[in-house]
Motif scaffolding. Sequence first.
Motif, PDB file in Angstrom:
ATOM      1  N   HIS A 108       0.852  -1.293  -0.077  1.00 51.58           N
ATOM      2  CA  HIS A 108      -0.011  -0.032  -0.099  1.00 51.58           C
ATOM      3  C   HIS A 108       0.930   1.273  -0.129  1.00 51.58           C
ATOM      4  N   ASN A 109       0.345   2.407  -0.455  1.00 50.90           N
ATOM      5  CA  ASN A 109       1.233   3.506  -0.691  1.00 50.90           C
ATOM      6  C   ASN A 109       1.550   4.393   0.616  1.00 50.90           C
ATOM      7  N   GLN A 110       0.529   4.245   1.393  1.00 47.90           N
ATOM      8  CA  GLN A 110       0.523   5.136   2.641  1.00 47.90           C
ATOM      9  C   GLN A 110       1.499   4.280   3.600  1.00 47.90           C
ATOM     10  N   TYR A 138      -7.215 -11.851   5.846  1.00 51.37           N
ATOM     11  CA  TYR A 138      -5.750 -11.212   5.596  1.00 51.37           C
ATOM     12  C   TYR A 138      -4.939 -10.865   6.881  1.00 51.37           C
ATOM     13  N   PHE A 139      -5.743 -10.093   7.637  1.00 54.99           N
ATOM     14  CA  PHE A 139      -5.629  -9.511   8.996  1.00 54.99           C
ATOM     15  C   PHE A 139      -4.949 -10.455   9.798  1.00 54.99           C
ATOM     16  N   ASN A 177      -4.046   0.593   5.841  1.00 57.53           N
ATOM     17  CA  ASN A 177      -4.579   0.112   4.547  1.00 57.53           C
ATOM     18  C   ASN A 177      -6.174  -0.296   5.207  1.00 57.53           C
ATOM     19  N   PRO A 178      -7.121   0.575   5.223  1.00 54.89           N
ATOM     20  CA  PRO A 178      -8.482   0.085   6.040  1.00 54.89           C
ATOM     21  C   PRO A 178      -8.997  -0.813   4.967  1.00 54.89           C
ATOM     22  N   MET A 227      -0.602  -5.259  13.227  1.00 52.08           N
ATOM     23  CA  MET A 227      -1.594  -5.317  12.276  1.00 52.08           C
ATOM     24  C   MET A 227      -2.642  -4.289  12.542  1.00 52.08           C
ATOM     25  N   SER A 228      -2.896  -3.923  13.896  1.00 50.08           N
ATOM     26  CA  SER A 228      -3.869  -2.821  13.805  1.00 50.08           C
ATOM     27  C   SER A 228      -3.459  -1.562  13.227  1.00 50.08           C
ATOM     28  N   LEU A 229      -2.225  -1.321  13.361  1.00 53.06           N
ATOM     29  CA  LEU A 229      -1.510  -0.002  12.774  1.00 53.06           C
ATOM     30  C   LEU A 229      -1.538  -0.209  11.138  1.00 53.06           C
ATOM     31  N   GLU A 230      -1.441  -1.685  10.865  1.00 55.03           N
ATOM     32  CA  GLU A 230      -1.447  -1.554   9.059  1.00 55.03           C
ATOM     33  C   GLU A 230      -2.633  -1.501   8.702  1.00 55.03           C
TER      34      GLU A 230
END
Length: 360
Positions: free
Chosen positions: A11-13, A152-153, A145-146, A138-141
């Motif tokens: 993801h870009n962000q 996947y999470f 990337n909402p 993974m919460s940060l990720e």
Amino acid sequence: MITNNYFIYTHNQLTTAAGKSTWSAPSNIALVKYWGKKENQIPANPSLSFTLNNCKTITSVAYEPTTDNGTFQFDFLFENKPKEDFKPKINTFFKRIESYCPYLKNFHFTINSQNTFPHSSGIASSASGMSALAMNIMSLEKRLNPNMSDAYFYEKASFLARLGSGSACRSVKGNVVVWGKQQDIPESSDLFGVSFPFPMHPVFNNFQDTILLVDKGEKQVSSTLGHDLMHNHPFAAQRFEQAHVNLTQLKNILETGNLTEFIALVESEALTLHAMMLTSMPYFILMKPNTLQIINKIWEFRKATNTPVCFTLDAGANVHVLYPEANKETVLHFIETELAAFCQNKQFIVDYMGNGAEEL
């Protein structure tokens, strides 16, 4: 087939505003044991574990963006107090997962962790600890990337946890978890743990695990060294094959509810794990005299009362006493009156099958 590349963040962000998350993740106890690993925390054989409910690590991670992104920046607290000697483990973990989580150096993290079980109780906390940390990452990720799917999470959380501590991948999701490629377990993988995909017999609902704290000291031989000793072990190939066979048998037992076969297989697996330690070079013994006293007491009690109770062991001296919920009152009375005397300070922990990590 899922490969490592599936978990690379594309993801870009790469940054976001300051935030915080808190997860609890349980310990787990393997019934079919994993002993021996390849590079990058890949298991030499598949394993199956019961996830626990009460023995867990609770970890909060507060993060804020930083422009000084040349190194990993974090503080680690255990029970609200700085614990510097754990920081190298976190740093090693971050290095291992950086290629999958390239945003890590864009934040300063404050990691605050605590265990619900007594510190230095001889219960392995690496599985619950690394699993809880992976859930927070993974919460940060997910915030970056909402659109990430829940499937996947959890798969990536298990994948990351494995790179911190192999068995941690079995503490993410599910009450019974398989880790390692096994032909008759759909979707099973060496890269992450998967929930047992078949309906289980009701006798295993809320299955009990009372942990007898025989030795609360640090192990003489680390699990990492123990795993490494399987590389040239004279019985390694036979052991890895046996684990595959036993996992197939245990799959059938969990579906049919045959407790006699369950007891025989689970106890055999526990003793086989320690037999591998006894026959490695250098050889070592992690059981204590009181471990053997407890095992013999369980055998005598089972024979005398026909109570479906058995033991398993991890790579240490403590004994996990396993039994159906329907037998809880009888077995706890037996533990209190006959087995607690063999525990340090008569300490034991009453636990049962849980469901994995939870966001708090």
